[in-house]
Design a protein around this motif. Structure first.
Motif, PDB file in Angstrom:
ATOM      1  N   ASP A  81      45.136   1.434  61.708  1.00 54.36           N
ATOM      2  CA  ASP A  81      45.449   2.088  60.446  1.00 54.36           C
ATOM      3  C   ASP A  81      44.404   1.806  59.371  1.00 54.36           C
ATOM      4  OD1 ASP A  81      47.697   3.192  61.545  1.00 54.36           O
ATOM      5  OD2 ASP A  81      49.143   2.016  60.403  1.00 54.36           O
ATOM      6  N   ILE A  84      41.595   4.204  59.650  1.00 51.07           N
ATOM      7  CA  ILE A  84      41.929   5.523  59.108  1.00 51.07           C
ATOM      8  C   ILE A  84      41.926   5.492  57.583  1.00 51.07           C
ATOM      9  CG2 ILE A  84      43.676   7.340  59.011  1.00 51.07           C
ATOM     10  CD1 ILE A  84      42.175   7.108  61.677  1.00 51.07           C
ATOM     11  N   TYR A  87      38.409   5.623  56.542  1.00 54.46           N
ATOM     12  CA  TYR A  87      37.938   6.991  56.764  1.00 54.46           C
ATOM     13  C   TYR A  87      38.334   7.874  55.577  1.00 54.46           C
ATOM     14  CZ  TYR A  87      38.559  11.720  58.833  1.00 54.46           C
ATOM     15  OH  TYR A  87      38.559  13.074  59.100  1.00 54.46           O
ATOM     16  N   ALA A  88      39.595   7.791  55.159  1.00 59.52           N
ATOM     17  CA  ALA A  88      40.043   8.552  53.995  1.00 59.52           C
ATOM     18  C   ALA A  88      39.330   8.091  52.734  1.00 59.52           C
ATOM     19  CB  ALA A  88      41.564   8.406  53.827  1.00 59.52           C
ATOM     20  N   ALA A 176      41.091  17.180  57.193  1.00 58.08           N
ATOM     21  CA  ALA A 176      40.913  15.780  57.593  1.00 58.08           C
ATOM     22  C   ALA A 176      42.244  15.035  57.593  1.00 58.08           C
ATOM     23  CB  ALA A 176      39.920  15.090  56.652  1.00 58.08           C
ATOM     24  N   TYR A 177      43.017  15.169  56.535  1.00 63.85           N
ATOM     25  CA  TYR A 177      44.314  14.503  56.466  1.00 63.85           C
ATOM     26  C   TYR A 177      45.263  15.048  57.531  1.00 63.85           C
ATOM     27  CZ  TYR A 177      43.332  11.970  52.144  1.00 63.85           C
ATOM     28  OH  TYR A 177      42.814  11.099  51.206  1.00 63.85           O
ATOM     29  N   ALA A 180      44.159  13.467  60.837  1.00 61.71           N
ATOM     30  CA  ALA A 180      44.269  12.009  60.951  1.00 61.71           C
ATOM     31  C   ALA A 180      45.706  11.508  60.899  1.00 61.71           C
ATOM     32  CB  ALA A 180      43.458  11.337  59.847  1.00 61.71           C
ATOM     33  N   LEU A 183      47.219   9.838  63.851  1.00 63.58           N
ATOM     34  CA  LEU A 183      46.576   8.597  64.280  1.00 63.58           C
ATOM     35  C   LEU A 183      47.153   7.372  63.577  1.00 63.58           C
ATOM     36  CD1 LEU A 183      42.863   9.830  64.278  1.00 63.58           C
ATOM     37  CD2 LEU A 183      44.468   9.783  66.199  1.00 63.58           C
ATOM     38  N   MET A 232      39.590  16.480  63.516  1.00 61.99           N
ATOM     39  CA  MET A 232      39.528  15.065  63.841  1.00 61.99           C
ATOM     40  C   MET A 232      38.357  14.406  63.105  1.00 61.99           C
ATOM     41  SD  MET A 232      42.146  14.656  65.597  1.00 61.99           S
ATOM     42  CE  MET A 232      41.947  13.009  66.261  1.00 61.99           C
ATOM     43  N   PRO A 233      38.385  13.064  62.996  1.00 62.71           N
ATOM     44  CA  PRO A 233      37.382  12.360  62.187  1.00 62.71           C
ATOM     45  C   PRO A 233      35.928  12.706  62.494  1.00 62.71           C
ATOM     46  CG  PRO A 233      39.176  10.871  62.663  1.00 62.71           C
ATOM     47  CD  PRO A 233      39.451  12.138  63.432  1.00 62.71           C
ATOM     48  N   LEU A 253      37.752   3.800  65.622  1.00 62.25           N
ATOM     49  CA  LEU A 253      38.913   4.526  65.118  1.00 62.25           C
ATOM     50  C   LEU A 253      39.849   4.902  66.261  1.00 62.25           C
ATOM     51  CD1 LEU A 253      37.554   7.068  62.465  1.00 62.25           C
ATOM     52  CD2 LEU A 253      38.541   4.808  62.091  1.00 62.25           C
ATOM     53  N   LYS A 255      41.835   7.124  68.794  1.00 63.19           N
ATOM     54  CA  LYS A 255      41.443   8.404  69.382  1.00 63.19           C
ATOM     55  C   LYS A 255      42.664   9.299  69.552  1.00 63.19           C
ATOM     56  CE  LYS A 255      37.138   7.055  70.170  1.00 63.19           C
ATOM     57  NZ  LYS A 255      37.199   5.662  69.691  1.00 63.19           N
TER      58      LYS A 255
END
Length: 255
Positions: A81, A84, A87-88, A176-177, A180, A183, A232-233, A253, A255
């Motif tokens: 988490d 992620i 990533y955000a 993106a959100y 993700a 995940l 996906m990312p 990250l 998958k």
């Protein structure tokens, strides 16, 4: 010096390879700072006691140079988490940097209404950026450093260039959100992501309408099932690559 995005993926033969996407380093813009915005929400999310929520790791995992020498200079987003969230956080850094520059000197002919809309979006993106930095810290992990960004391809004096870039960023943020969300393991984080993506979708809608009235939910944004797109990312970071000069490692990250 070239920049690369790193993410391992499994080929049909089961061999793990590394995707590397080169890009020149150009402009360096650095944005820092943390406010108290959303602090209560962060603590509420982090204190969730759902039995089936998976707690994030204590720290970001670092790529072992012996296993992946090429990635030693890359910013590692981390695992689980927290990965992620980082990533955000990276995406929100990019958006906040963009709108900060837009508002610092509006394009020629920007109406009062447009200036207010873009200022509101800037404030939202800064709040989102600061929220994720605080959330990662509250989870006991280290947020990724400030990204180096490159906006030399954007003409900030031209309405069309600014709004086209804003549209690209907002559509990308929504996708993106959406991609993700599945995940995330912690339900509190998923709830927060759902609230943020709804705001990003509002941004996308108003920007689209500024470009072309009535286009806020056309077929390029919403599919035949009435759903927004999801990415996906790796797809997202690749799409944003021209604006980010920092090397980013996505290897760990989920998958």
């Amino acid at each position: 010096m070239s920049k690369k995005i790193y993410q391992e993926h499994e080929t049909d033969s089961g061999i793990i390879t590394t995707i590397e996407k080169p890009m020149e380093r150009r402009l360096f813009l650095k944005y820092a700072g943390l406010t108290a915005a959303f602090t209560g929400l962060i603590l509420t999310g982090c204190d969730s006691d759902d039995d089936d929520a998976t707690p994030p790791p204590a720290n970001n995992e670092v790529v072992d140079p012996a296993n992946n020498p090429a990635a030693t200079d890359a910013v590692n987003l981390g695992t689980g988490d927290v990965g992620i969230l980082n990533y955000a956080y990276a995406l929100e850094q990019l958006e906040a940097a963009f709108y900060t520059q837009v508002v610092a000197s509006f394009y020629s002919g920007a109406s009062t209404a447009e200036q207010q809309i873009l200022t509101d979006i800037r404030d939202h993106e800064i709040a989102h950026r600061n929220f994720f930095k605080q959330a990662i810290t509250a989870a006991g992990a280290t947020p990724i450093p400030d990204l180096k960004v490159n906006f030399t391809s954007i003409n900030f004096t031209d309405r069309g260039s600014v709004l086209a870039t804003a549209k690209a960023f907002e559509d990308l943020g929504v996708a993106a959100y959406n991609g993700a969300g599945k995940l995330l393991q912690n339900k509190a984080y998923l709830l927060i992501a759902g609230k943020i993506v709804s705001v990003e979708a509002r941004h996308a809608a108003v920007i689209r309408d500024l470009i072309s009235n009535g286009s806020f939910a056309d077929s390029t944004a919403v599919d035949a099932n009435g759903l927004d797109k999801a990415m996906m990312p790796l797809e997202v970071i690749t799409a944003a690559d021209k604006y980010i000069t920092t090397n980013i490692n996505l290897n760990n990250l989920p998958k």
